[in-house]
Design a protein around this motif. Structure first.
Motif: not given
Length: 442
Positions: A299-304, A307-318, A359-367
């Motif tokens: 999960l972390k490698r794909l997000a990283m 981003i290093t490839g130039g595209e932000p990432v939608w994600f959900g968290c608590d 549980q997941m409560t919020h979604a944001m964007l990794f930039t």
């Protein structure tokens, strides 16, 4: 200890509390000060460096205000990057109100269809009770975001701007929930007369929902004139467009390629399998909400790599766990509650899911991401809570927090290892409607 609390028990607890100086010290502190201010580990707070090695954002954050639309905001924030580039502007926003209107209307229909499907059960059946508990919240998931765009398109914010109720949804939601529960009562009462009679009544309920949405949010445009001035002061006119045409022209990402990856470490949730949750969704007959369970390192490698490839990432968290909002930071050990309460907190992520502590409560964007020796050390996050906090609304997440409190990301299917990509074609395991993985980000 006996079943009931006796005077002797209470006396012994009082004496144990009073016997320890640290308890009285903490009582003096916490009765006068926020427990988070007392528990804050300042070594961690002051040790957080907000810089990152890879940084994409050069735009302003958005603000969902008093609404639970974070999943929409995060998704539209992802899409607006390409739209702004194509339009040649510095900042651009799609209309969040447009998607809110259609999500509410589609979700009302989705709820009423679930009521019809379960109308042969008792009203205190666990699934029926779950449906009635919250018929139409603001929260949502990635797949629900994609389903709305596929069916209803997008418009610029100027074509359907915010209203009082889109930014503060409580009063509108109160009316909608009462209407839908009332409709559920009627549909259940018509169960003996068959689906045709139930759907005639459903149409009447949906007509009332449509009125409420129109009164609170306005009317979604069927067509609008799109023209703009770019950052070089050059004027452009694209003519009259439908929402579907606008989305086709200005959404550069292939949304159909994106899949939702989750980290669910419960023993009952095998890695490499897909899951869905009963009655979860917003568009009837739309694509189902499906998750692929993967390991945290992937999960972390794909997000990283995104981003290093130039595209932000939608994600959900608590989101509220170990969060310091004035500083705009998250760290898994930011607050030492164990020291304040002299009590260990020993549940891991799987335990917290199983025992309803997360549980997941919020979604944001990794930039952004800070990469050290090929791995992520910290993350930069675009939140949708306005510019007043953190770095003009951009927050910092230490990697320790990602491990404990991030649950899912949207990623391209093509980025997955072949075995996991193939698993997406397998029938998903169906979880009950009340499973924590059915939580909606708001």
């Amino acid at each position: 200890m006996d079943r009931s609390l006796t005077p002797d028990h209470l006396d012994s607890f009082d004496k144990e509390f009073a016997a320890r100086t640290v308890n009285r010290l903490m009582q003096n502190a916490v009765t006068q000060t926020s427990v988070d201010d007392v528990a804050l580990d300042r070594r961690i707070l002051t040790g957080i460096d907000h810089s990152v090695s890879h940084h994409l954002d050069d735009w302003k954050v958005t603000n969902q205000k008093q609404s639970g639309r974070c999943w929409m905001f995060a998704g539209l924030n992802l899409l607006r990057v390409g739209a702004a580039r194509k339009l040649g502007v510095k900042d651009f926003e799609f209309s969040q109100n447009h998607l809110l209107w259609w999500d509410k209307f589609e979700r009302a229909n989705h709820f009423l269809e679930a009521v019809i499907e379960t109308s042969d059960r008792e009203v205190d059946d666990r699934t029926v009770a779950h449906l009635l508990e919250d018929p139409i919240s603001d929260g949502g998931q990635w797949n629900m975001f994609v389903a709305l765009i596929a069916k209803h398109g997008l418009v610029p914010k100027s074509a359907m701007p915010e209203t009082h109720s889109s930014s503060a949804t409580r009063a509108m939601n109160r009316a909608l929930k009462t209407l839908l529960r009332q409709g559920a009562r009627d549909l259940r009462g018509l169960a003996g007369e068959g689906a045709e009679a139930q759907r005639e009544r459903k149409r009447e309920v949906l007509a009332a929902v449509h009125r409420v949405l129109g009164i609170h949010l306005g009317t979604p445009p069927q067509r609008f004139l799109w023209q703009w001035e770019d950052k070089d002061k050059e004027f452009h006119r694209d003519g009259w467009l439908t929402p579907a045409e606008f989305a086709a022209s200005y959404v550069e990402l292939p949304l159909e390629e994106y899949v939702c990856l989750v980290h669910d470490p419960r023993p009952s949730s095998p890695v490499g399998r897909t899951f869905t949750v009963e009655h979860l969704g917003n568009v009837v007959d739309g694509p189902p909400v499906v998750y692929l369970n993967v390991g945290m390192e992937l999960l972390k490698r794909l997000a990283m790599e995104s981003i290093t490839g130039g595209e932000p990432v939608w994600f959900g968290c608590d989101v509220t766990k170990m969060m310091r909002s004035d500083a705009g930071v998250w760290d898994a050990a930011l607050f030492d509650y164990a020291a304040v309460y002299d009590t260990p907190f020993t549940m891991d992520k799987a335990d917290r899911l199983l025992h309803h502590d997360t549980q997941m409560t919020h979604a944001m964007l990794f930039t952004g991401v800070d990469v050290v020796d090929g791995g992520p050390r910290r993350w930069r996050v675009e939140n949708s809570w306005g510019e007043e906090k953190a770095d003009r609304g951009f927050w910092t997440m230490n990697d320790s927090w990602f491990d404990e409190h991030v649950f899912e990301i949207a990623a391209r299917r093509s980025a997955l290892p072949p075995q996991l990509a193939a698993a997406l074609d397998e029938p998903p395991i169906v979880l009950p409607a009340w499973d924590p993985m059915g939580a909606l980000a708001d």
